[in-house]
Design an enzyme around this catalytic site. Structure first.
Site, PDB file in Angstrom:
ATOM      1  CE  LYS A 189      -1.865   2.876   2.675  1.00 14.84           C
ATOM      2  NZ  LYS A 189      -1.763   4.035   1.757  1.00 14.84           N
ATOM      3  CB  SER A 243       4.302   8.973  11.413  1.00  9.88           C
ATOM      4  OG  SER A 243       3.028   8.387  11.387  1.00  9.88           O
ATOM      5  CB  CYS A 298      12.974   8.468   8.444  1.00  8.25           C
ATOM      6  SG  CYS A 298      13.922   7.515   7.261  1.00  8.25           S
ATOM      7  CD  GLU A 399       9.965  12.288  11.645  1.00  6.63           C
ATOM      8  OE1 GLU A 399       8.836  11.824  11.874  1.00  6.63           O
ATOM      9  OE2 GLU A 399      10.848  11.668  11.034  1.00  6.63           O
TER      10      GLU A 399
END
Ligand code: NAD
Length: 505
Positions: A189, A243, A298, A399
């Site tokens: 996905k 996330s 990331c 973040e």
């Protein structure tokens, strides 16, 4: 497989007006008839229409994957035959390199250099796993007397692979290549914002000889399709990159059926510059460390700590160079920084910078959305350097996923290590120093999955990539990834002359 509303689609050109789901070897529309649009983040213009998978489509994809896994030939192929198909995938990707790069740039707004590097890595990843599976095997284990034990590595089964929007083709290859290399069947996905290159990669794999049903691609909403896959009884493993909050939800849902889970999650990576560093190299590497991919990484080194003796020199040069970074047409070779993925992310980034200002921090470069001539309707943010921060500030803790770095001085090595580890994350880290003993000490003390030493790069095919702490668990891009897509079966045999009768009856 196809329902009444589904149409098989032409997949000759990689750039199209409409993209289908890829289920059981066919490019088809959703049974629901729903579509979604993707946009070019550099211009804000509509790029293409994409079939939007429903849970019914996801169910069909899982059924196709399960059928291929249980009854198909892929997992039974000799390793060399699977390896050959992986090489063929890489060959087709190379032939169509420029088209894939163009599609990736249009869908993400990233710069030409970034897209070229990422497509190259995606190709090399298939080649890496074509080689790696040859050496991926079980063990023969020491046993007493007439016993014999060996292990076999069996594919884990049907895997749901959920990926984010920041590195679409690279993340798709990190997931697809090791899973199919060991004989799994998969349902991928992609992120709704950037589904195009994952869809065409699925089609390319099919053209290269991966049998129908082994690879299925279902773009759609995370809460609907993603969640459905995670809960599906016929899915054996979930590999998720995204996330940390969604990773926690996925781990909780997957626990219901005890699915195997690997999680590659967020980060807030530290970048330590010691007084004995080659300062110019550290500046160049630190710029790349945070601003590569427009900071939407990331492992972005978003916390920069510099020894006080070289802080002023470093800061001055770093800020000057930040101001020289060129934002603009992603297709121009001279462009350093591409667009932000969408308006929502642009607002998130700006919100963090505003919160830093409210907390009393100082903005030394950037600090606001950028206006780019010819790209006025796109989403752009100025590369931003923030000083005068404390470790309690949101901008230091969370973040941001944008071109924003905080910079702080430190006095001594112990303090640098403490600051580096003062985070819930543990993905990347970087050390700039010419003192080998210090590099070894500090590298050993940092609680992160990746330590870059005098090096701006975090990953090549073969190097383990993954996190400590709330950056997740599992390692991708490396040999041990193959273990995460296999179960180890132990075969214990007895070869003695006399039958064994432990109960003696
Ligand atoms: P995200 O968590 O919002 O979404 C990631 C994927 O999960 C998307 O495909 C999304 O549709 C899907 N999803 C959303 N909700 C879901 C649910 N309830 N169930 C199942 N799937 C669901 O992340 P994003 O915004 O696409 O990507 C940015 C994040 O990804 C950042 O935190 C970044 O650090 C992380 N990331 C990590 C790595 C790594 O290797 N550690 C690499 C790239 C990105």
């Amino acid at each position: 497989m196809t329902g009444a509303t589904q149409t098989t689609m032409d997949t000759t050109a990689l750039k199209r007006d409409i993209y289908g789901l890829f289920i059981n070897g066919e490019s088809i529309l959703s049974e629901s008839g729903r579509t979604m649009n993707t946009y070019n983040p550099a211009t804000g213009e509509k790029l293409a229409e994409v079939a939007k998978a429903s849970s019914v489509d996801a169910d069909q994809a899982v059924a196709a994957a399960r059928h291929a896994f249980e009854n198909g030939k892929w997992k039974k192929y000799p390793i060399g035959k699977r390896a050959k198909v992986l090489h063929k995938i890489a060959d087709i990707m190379r032939e169509r390199f420029n088209e894939i790069v163009e599609l990736e740039i249009l869908d993400t707004g990233k710069s030409l250099a970034a897209a070229q590097g990422q497509v190259t890595q995606a190709i090399e990843n298939f080649e890496f796993y074509a080689g790696a599976i040859v050496g991926h095997r079980g063990t023969v284990n020491p046993m007493p007397g007439q016993f014999h034990n060996y292990t076999e590595k069996e594919p884990v089964g049907v895997c749901a692979q959920i990926i984010p929007w920041n590195y679409p083709i690279m993340m798709a290859s990190w997931k697809i290549a090791p899973a199919i290399a060991v004989g799994c069947s998969i349902v991928v996905k992609p992120a709704s914002l950037t589904p195009l290159t994952a869809i065409v990669l699925g089609e390319i794999c099919s053209k290269a000889g991966v049998p129908a049903g082994v690879i299925n691609i279902v773009p759609g909403s995370g809460s609907e399709v993603g969640n459905y896959l995670v809960e599906h009884l016929d899915v054996d493993k979930v590999a998720f990159t995204g996330s940390t909050p969604i990773g926690k939800d996925i781990m909780a849902s997957a626990s219901e059926t005890l699915k195997r889970v690997t999680l590659e999650l967020g980060g807030k990576s530290p970048n330590l510059v010691f007084e004995d560093a080659d300062i110019d190299a550290a500046i160049a590497g630190s710029l790349f460390g945070i601003f590569y991919n427009t900071g939407q990484s990331c492992e972005a080194r978003s916390r920069l700590y510099v020894h006080e003796n070289v802080y002023e020199e470093f800061l001055h040069k770093f800020v000057e160079k930040t101001k020289q970074l060129k934002l603009g047409n992603p297709f121009d070779e001279g462009t350093h920084i591409g667009a932000i993925i969408d308006e929502n992310q642009l607002k998130v980034i700006d919100g963090y910078v505003k919160s830093a200002k409210e907390d009393g921090a100082e903005i030394l470069a950037g600090g606001k959305p950028a206006m780019i001539e010819g790209f006025e309707n796109g989403y752009w943010y100025e590369p931003t350097v923030i000083s005068g921060v404390t470790h309690e500030m949101t901008v230091v803790k969370e973040e941001i996923f944008g071109p924003v770095v905080i910079i702080m001085p430190f006095k001594e090595e112990k303090e640098a290590i403490k600051l580096a580890n003062d985070t819930e994350y543990g993905l990347g880290s970087a050390i700039w120093s010419t003192n080998d003993a210090r590099i070894k000490r500090v590298g050993g003390a940092i609680r992160a999955g990746i330590v870059m030493v005098n090096c701006p790069f975090s990953a090549f095919p073969g190097t383990p990539f993954g996190g400590y702490k709330q950056s997740g668990f599992g390692r991708e891009l490396c040999i041990e990834t193959l273990d995460l897509y296999t179960e180890t079966k132990s075969i214990l045999s007895y070869y003695g002359q006399r039958p064994i009768n432990p109960f003696g009856i």
